[in-house]
Design a protein around this motif. Structure first.
Motif, mmCIF file in Angstrom:
data_model
loop_
_atom_site.group_PDB
_atom_site.id
_atom_site.type_symbol
_atom_site.label_atom_id
_atom_site.label_comp_id
_atom_site.label_asym_id
_atom_site.label_seq_id
_atom_site.Cartn_x
_atom_site.Cartn_y
_atom_site.Cartn_z
ATOM 1 N N LYS A 158 0.861 -1.287 0.079
ATOM 2 C CA LYS A 158 0.011 0.025 -0.048
ATOM 3 C C LYS A 158 0.781 1.383 0.057
ATOM 4 O O LYS A 158 0.365 2.312 -0.669
ATOM 5 C CB LYS A 158 -1.039 -0.043 1.174
ATOM 6 C CG LYS A 158 -2.114 -0.923 1.183
ATOM 7 C CD LYS A 158 -2.758 -0.741 2.446
ATOM 8 C CE LYS A 158 -3.872 -2.080 2.453
ATOM 9 N NZ LYS A 158 -4.812 -2.049 3.544
ATOM 10 N N ALA A 159 1.964 1.320 0.716
ATOM 11 C CA ALA A 159 2.755 2.429 0.932
ATOM 12 C C ALA A 159 3.798 2.704 -0.408
ATOM 13 O O ALA A 159 3.638 3.794 -0.898
ATOM 14 C CB ALA A 159 3.939 2.284 2.034
ATOM 15 N N LEU A 160 3.739 1.550 -1.358
ATOM 16 C CA LEU A 160 4.520 1.670 -2.522
ATOM 17 C C LEU A 160 3.720 2.123 -3.484
ATOM 18 O O LEU A 160 4.137 2.942 -4.201
ATOM 19 C CB LEU A 160 5.206 0.500 -2.881
ATOM 20 C CG LEU A 160 6.323 -0.013 -2.034
ATOM 21 C CD1 LEU A 160 6.598 -1.576 -2.339
ATOM 22 C CD2 LEU A 160 7.612 0.935 -2.243
ATOM 23 N N GLU A 161 2.424 1.821 -3.597
ATOM 24 C CA GLU A 161 1.377 2.312 -4.412
ATOM 25 C C GLU A 161 1.169 3.638 -3.989
ATOM 26 O O GLU A 161 0.818 4.567 -4.914
ATOM 27 C CB GLU A 161 -0.025 1.520 -4.102
ATOM 28 C CG GLU A 161 0.169 -0.058 -4.712
ATOM 29 C CD GLU A 161 -1.241 -0.765 -4.257
ATOM 30 O OE1 GLU A 161 -2.049 -0.154 -3.702
ATOM 31 O OE2 GLU A 161 -1.236 -1.821 -4.760
ATOM 32 N N LYS A 162 1.014 4.009 -2.824
ATOM 33 C CA LYS A 162 0.849 5.620 -2.403
ATOM 34 C C LYS A 162 1.722 6.443 -2.739
ATOM 35 O O LYS A 162 1.631 7.564 -3.309
ATOM 36 C CB LYS A 162 0.672 5.906 -1.214
ATOM 37 C CG LYS A 162 0.293 7.172 -0.389
ATOM 38 C CD LYS A 162 -0.311 7.111 0.891
ATOM 39 C CE LYS A 162 -0.759 8.706 1.303
ATOM 40 N NZ LYS A 162 -1.137 8.641 2.763
ATOM 41 N N GLN A 163 3.037 5.764 -3.026
ATOM 42 C CA GLN A 163 4.226 6.789 -3.595
ATOM 43 C C GLN A 163 4.283 6.551 -5.059
ATOM 44 O O GLN A 163 5.187 7.046 -5.619
ATOM 45 C CB GLN A 163 5.532 6.260 -2.546
ATOM 46 C CG GLN A 163 5.670 6.690 -1.472
ATOM 47 C CD GLN A 163 5.574 8.175 -1.230
ATOM 48 O OE1 GLN A 163 6.303 8.671 -2.198
ATOM 49 N NE2 GLN A 163 4.823 8.800 -0.404
ATOM 50 N N ASP A 164 3.428 5.692 -5.584
ATOM 51 C CA ASP A 164 3.182 5.766 -7.355
ATOM 52 C C ASP A 164 4.622 4.887 -7.897
ATOM 53 O O ASP A 164 5.017 5.154 -8.994
ATOM 54 C CB ASP A 164 3.187 7.015 -7.887
ATOM 55 C CG ASP A 164 2.465 6.720 -9.098
ATOM 56 O OD1 ASP A 164 2.007 5.824 -9.535
ATOM 57 O OD2 ASP A 164 2.577 7.964 -9.989
ATOM 58 N N VAL A 165 5.027 4.047 -6.994
ATOM 59 C CA VAL A 165 5.823 3.124 -7.477
ATOM 60 C C VAL A 165 5.574 2.092 -8.377
ATOM 61 O O VAL A 165 4.425 1.515 -8.134
ATOM 62 C CB VAL A 165 6.896 2.247 -6.494
ATOM 63 C CG1 VAL A 165 7.781 1.399 -7.033
ATOM 64 C CG2 VAL A 165 7.507 3.526 -5.373
ATOM 65 N N LEU A 188 16.526 2.659 6.588
ATOM 66 C CA LEU A 188 18.120 2.244 5.750
ATOM 67 C C LEU A 188 17.852 1.132 4.979
ATOM 68 O O LEU A 188 18.388 1.055 3.869
ATOM 69 C CB LEU A 188 18.957 2.215 6.684
ATOM 70 C CG LEU A 188 19.183 3.350 8.004
ATOM 71 C CD1 LEU A 188 20.335 3.108 8.782
ATOM 72 C CD2 LEU A 188 19.905 4.592 7.141
ATOM 73 N N ILE A 189 16.991 0.215 5.356
ATOM 74 C CA ILE A 189 16.802 -1.240 5.067
ATOM 75 C C ILE A 189 16.247 -0.918 3.425
ATOM 76 O O ILE A 189 16.474 -1.284 2.427
ATOM 77 C CB ILE A 189 15.912 -2.300 5.365
ATOM 78 C CG1 ILE A 189 17.028 -2.835 6.927
ATOM 79 C CG2 ILE A 189 15.462 -3.467 4.648
ATOM 80 C CD1 ILE A 189 16.208 -3.556 7.695
ATOM 81 N N LEU A 190 15.108 -0.043 3.544
ATOM 82 C CA LEU A 190 14.402 0.358 2.314
ATOM 83 C C LEU A 190 15.024 1.182 1.300
ATOM 84 O O LEU A 190 15.171 0.766 0.100
ATOM 85 C CB LEU A 190 13.074 0.914 2.723
ATOM 86 C CG LEU A 190 11.894 0.260 3.383
ATOM 87 C CD1 LEU A 190 11.123 1.366 3.872
ATOM 88 C CD2 LEU A 190 11.410 -0.767 2.418
ATOM 89 N N SER A 191 16.094 1.846 1.866
ATOM 90 C CA SER A 191 16.934 2.884 0.787
ATOM 91 C C SER A 191 17.759 1.953 0.209
ATOM 92 O O SER A 191 18.128 2.321 -0.889
ATOM 93 C CB SER A 191 17.526 3.943 1.708
ATOM 94 O OG SER A 191 18.317 3.221 2.535
ATOM 95 N N LEU A 245 13.065 8.659 -0.711
ATOM 96 C CA LEU A 245 11.846 7.753 -0.759
ATOM 97 C C LEU A 245 11.701 6.800 0.107
ATOM 98 O O LEU A 245 10.314 6.579 0.448
ATOM 99 C CB LEU A 245 12.230 6.714 -2.458
ATOM 100 C CG LEU A 245 11.064 6.028 -2.843
ATOM 101 C CD1 LEU A 245 9.822 6.383 -2.906
ATOM 102 C CD2 LEU A 245 11.361 5.322 -4.078
ATOM 103 N N ALA A 246 12.641 6.254 0.655
ATOM 104 C CA ALA A 246 12.384 5.290 1.851
ATOM 105 C C ALA A 246 11.729 6.007 3.134
ATOM 106 O O ALA A 246 10.706 5.191 3.714
ATOM 107 C CB ALA A 246 13.746 4.688 2.335
#
Length: 372
Positions: free
Chosen positions: A118-125, A153-156, A360-361
């Protein structure tokens, strides 16, 4: 739309008349040479017939209905391939089953995976990139704890493979292309100021954007403030001559007219102009306010001019940063700059992969936490 024709001796005279009668937001639709006067064709003078237009603020209801009727009439005459009702029913059934299967699988996913998606979708990835990030996280970490600050840091680190940034040494001929309204002219002015004031390079400007009356005036103002020469080219032949006239400058920044990626004629025009100019660098300006699917189409269509770098514009007008990873993946060229406002030359920054990944992360982590 108000459309008017002007009979003039040259394009400069047309510009002045259009500016006075229609305003600086008018666009030039077409130009052609015509002969007037004389006797039996002898002694006739050659003039330039220029057609210009501007959108009306309000379109009368009757005219609007007429346009809709014409469109419906055209569509009714267009033959579409016929499919049997059985084929369509079967296709719909298969699509429904596929959607149901995907929804069922996702409903059984761990909560952290659902929150991350959901978070990735909200960021339009882009969906494909998002699924790769999720799969990598599942394989390597088994689970992500969004309450832990280390997760940022893991996400980045997971976003880094999808990022590609590179700031070129700007020299020679630099062409700016992109859709209408993405800020090409302002971006050009920001880089012109940086090159002139910070890098102490000799800069010249050429504008090919003669479709918008205001675009030439805007660049002339910037050029006057920076004390750099500016030239206007109305045809490919003139563009080539103007480039040659500025050949002794360190950098020639070339502004093109905004072009719709959906218009085949527009894309052909920009390709032809690019071939004449023969730029050393091509900056494709992409607005961050666009949706992911729109950006995918823009990058695909503008690949016709072989962009060397991307500039992501209008970061200040969006809260979604997925295009940091989307654009380099779609186009396979690096991001050079990010613009985040209208101030010249302040609101532009050099792109850095690690900084963009962290940004982005941070937003993804914030969205994942808020989904609980």
């Amino acid at each position: 739309m108000i459309v008017k024709k002007y009979l003039v001796t040259d394009i400069k005279e047309a510009f002045e008349k259009i500016r006075v009668e229609l305003g600086k937001d008018a666009v030039i639709l077409s130009t052609r040479k015509v002969k007037k006067g004389g006797f039996l064709g002898i002694g006739a003078k050659t003039y330039l017939e220029v057609t210009a237009a501007i959108e009306e603020k309000k379109v009368p209801q009757t005219e609007e209905k007429g346009q809709i009727y014409k469109l419906q009439e055209i569509l009714s005459k267009t033959k579409q391939p016929q499919q049997s009702s059985e084929d369509l029913t079967e296709l719909k059934r298969m699509m429904m089953e596929l959607k149901s299967m995907i929804a069922s699988q996702r409903a059984n996913e761990p909560q952290w995976v659902q929150d991350l998606r959901k978070a990735l979708e909200k960021q339009d990835v882009d969906d494909e990139i998002a699924e790769k990030v999720i799969e990598y996280a599942r394989v390597k970490y088994q689970e992500l704890d969004f309450s832990n600050e280390n997760t940022r840091l893991i996400l980045s680190e997971m976003f880094l493979p999808f990022l590609n940034t590179s700031v070129p040494d700007i020299k020679g001929k630099v062409l700016f292309v992109g859709p209408t309204g993405v800020g090409k002219t302002t971006t050009l002015a920001k880089l012109a100021a940086k090159l002139k004031l910070n890098d102490h390079k000799r800069v010249g400007i050429i504008t090919l954007d003669t479709y918008r009356i205001a675009a030439v005036d805007q660049l002339k103002t910037y050029a006057m403030l920076l004390d750099v020469p500016i030239r206007v080219a109305y045809t490919p032949k003139e563009a080539k001559l103007e480039v040659e006239a500025l050949s002794d400058y360190d950098v020639i920044l070339i502004d093109s007219a905004g072009r719709s990626q959906k218009n085949e004629l527009h894309m052909t025009e920009i390709k032809a102009m690019a071939e004449v100019v023969d730029p050393d660098l091509v900056f494709l300006i992409v607005g961050m306010q666009y949706r992911s699917e729109d950006v995918k189409e823009i990058t695909s269509r503008f690949s016709i001019v072989s962009p060397t770098h991307v500039v992501l514009s209008k970061m200040d007008e969006t809260s979604s940063y997925g295009h940091f990873v989307n654009v380099p993946t779609f186009l396979n060229v690096p991001i050079a700059y990010i613009t985040n406002g209208q101030r010249v030359p302040d609101d532009i920054m050099e792109a850095n992969s690690r900084e963009l990944a962290v940004l982005l992360a941070r937003e993804v982590l914030k969205d994942a936490r808020s989904s609980k």
